[in-house]
Design a protein around this motif. Sequence first.
Motif, PDB file in Angstrom:
ATOM      1  N   GLU A 131       0.839  -1.204   0.000  1.00  0.00           N
ATOM      2  CA  GLU A 131       0.000   0.000   0.000  1.00  0.00           C
ATOM      3  C   GLU A 131       0.872   1.250   0.000  1.00  0.00           C
ATOM      4  O   GLU A 131       0.572   2.236  -0.691  1.00  0.00           O
ATOM      5  CB  GLU A 131      -0.951  -0.005   1.206  1.00  0.00           C
ATOM      6  N   ALA A 132       1.958   1.232   0.766  1.00  0.00           N
ATOM      7  CA  ALA A 132       2.876   2.377   0.808  1.00  0.00           C
ATOM      8  C   ALA A 132       3.516   2.600  -0.562  1.00  0.00           C
ATOM      9  O   ALA A 132       3.621   3.736  -1.035  1.00  0.00           O
ATOM     10  CB  ALA A 132       3.948   2.164   1.876  1.00  0.00           C
ATOM     11  N   ILE A 133       3.928   1.522  -1.199  1.00  0.00           N
ATOM     12  CA  ILE A 133       4.537   1.625  -2.534  1.00  0.00           C
ATOM     13  C   ILE A 133       3.517   2.171  -3.529  1.00  0.00           C
ATOM     14  O   ILE A 133       3.826   3.076  -4.321  1.00  0.00           O
ATOM     15  CB  ILE A 133       5.072   0.250  -2.987  1.00  0.00           C
ATOM     16  N   ALA A 173      12.159   6.419  -9.670  1.00  0.00           N
ATOM     17  CA  ALA A 173      12.594   5.541  -8.584  1.00  0.00           C
ATOM     18  C   ALA A 173      11.580   5.569  -7.450  1.00  0.00           C
ATOM     19  O   ALA A 173      10.974   6.602  -7.165  1.00  0.00           O
ATOM     20  CB  ALA A 173      13.955   5.987  -8.052  1.00  0.00           C
ATOM     21  N   ILE A 174      11.425   4.426  -6.828  1.00  0.00           N
ATOM     22  CA  ILE A 174      10.719   4.313  -5.554  1.00  0.00           C
ATOM     23  C   ILE A 174      11.647   3.524  -4.644  1.00  0.00           C
ATOM     24  O   ILE A 174      12.001   2.382  -4.948  1.00  0.00           O
ATOM     25  CB  ILE A 174       9.368   3.591  -5.680  1.00  0.00           C
ATOM     26  N   ALA A 175      12.088   4.166  -3.573  1.00  0.00           N
ATOM     27  CA  ALA A 175      12.924   3.491  -2.578  1.00  0.00           C
ATOM     28  C   ALA A 175      12.041   3.132  -1.391  1.00  0.00           C
ATOM     29  O   ALA A 175      11.170   3.916  -0.997  1.00  0.00           O
ATOM     30  CB  ALA A 175      14.079   4.379  -2.137  1.00  0.00           C
ATOM     31  N   VAL A 176      12.282   1.950  -0.835  1.00  0.00           N
ATOM     32  CA  VAL A 176      11.479   1.465   0.283  1.00  0.00           C
ATOM     33  C   VAL A 176      12.401   0.940   1.371  1.00  0.00           C
ATOM     34  O   VAL A 176      13.361   0.219   1.092  1.00  0.00           O
ATOM     35  CB  VAL A 176      10.526   0.328  -0.174  1.00  0.00           C
ATOM     36  N   VAL A 230       9.464   6.226  -0.712  1.00  0.00           N
ATOM     37  CA  VAL A 230       9.709   7.553  -1.272  1.00  0.00           C
ATOM     38  C   VAL A 230       9.813   7.435  -2.782  1.00  0.00           C
ATOM     39  O   VAL A 230      10.555   6.591  -3.288  1.00  0.00           O
ATOM     40  CB  VAL A 230      11.023   8.157  -0.719  1.00  0.00           C
ATOM     41  N   SER A 231       9.086   8.288  -3.498  1.00  0.00           N
ATOM     42  CA  SER A 231       9.235   8.341  -4.954  1.00  0.00           C
ATOM     43  C   SER A 231       9.964   9.619  -5.337  1.00  0.00           C
ATOM     44  O   SER A 231       9.827  10.663  -4.682  1.00  0.00           O
ATOM     45  CB  SER A 231       7.878   8.267  -5.657  1.00  0.00           C
ATOM     46  N   SER A 232      10.744   9.491  -6.395  1.00  0.00           N
ATOM     47  CA  SER A 232      11.593  10.582  -6.851  1.00  0.00           C
ATOM     48  C   SER A 232      11.880  10.392  -8.337  1.00  0.00           C
ATOM     49  O   SER A 232      11.836   9.260  -8.834  1.00  0.00           O
ATOM     50  CB  SER A 232      12.909  10.566  -6.056  1.00  0.00           C
ATOM     51  N   PRO A 233      12.226  11.483  -9.049  1.00  0.00           N
ATOM     52  CA  PRO A 233      12.620  11.307 -10.437  1.00  0.00           C
ATOM     53  C   PRO A 233      13.872  10.436 -10.594  1.00  0.00           C
ATOM     54  O   PRO A 233      14.048   9.766 -11.599  1.00  0.00           O
ATOM     55  CB  PRO A 233      12.889  12.734 -10.930  1.00  0.00           C
ATOM     56  N   HIS A 234      14.751  10.433  -9.553  1.00  0.00           N
ATOM     57  CA  HIS A 234      16.021   9.707  -9.624  1.00  0.00           C
ATOM     58  C   HIS A 234      16.260   8.920  -8.343  1.00  0.00           C
ATOM     59  O   HIS A 234      15.850   9.319  -7.262  1.00  0.00           O
ATOM     60  CB  HIS A 234      17.183  10.673  -9.870  1.00  0.00           C
TER      61      HIS A 234
END
Length: 169
Positions: A29-31, A41-44, A124-128
């Motif tokens: 759900e967080a992703i 990018a999505i870092a978990v 966290v999602s980010s362009p990079h």
Amino acid sequence: MAPKASVDARLDTQRGRCIISSQPLDVQEAISYVGDGSAGAIAVFVGTTRNSFKGKVVTRLEYQAYSKLAIKTMASIVEDACTSITRSEHQAESQTAATSLIRCALSHRIGTVPVGEPSIVIAVSSPHRKEAFVACEQILEDVKKKAQIWKREYYEGMADEQAEWKANA
């Protein structure tokens, strides 16, 4: 009877979602929440209850929180990450006004957390990728330093009264 301080809480902001829950945390759900078409990018990070500490067998953790304040602290931590993480060298000159983070999800469990189950989930999602990884670590360390959440470790062969409260460090 005084109201219970360690209760479920949720706070949605423009930058993300913060949750304090007595229920098992939902990593997927967080992703999904942080997913975005502009994310490269999505870092978990998923922090789980481990089964040992300094040679002692850990049977479970218990988290307590002053939820009303902790949820606001968590939202402030997310906001700080969103404003302090700088863009990497991948950013085009014309993109200077763009944010380095798109969205953050921060969830912390309260109550009993058995061995192997998540006690904290950060997405966290980010362009990079670099910014997403940096933000995950910054959010984790800030939660440990600042959030009004406390951990108690229970060990095999020890009475519950001997369980140890641990500093968030």
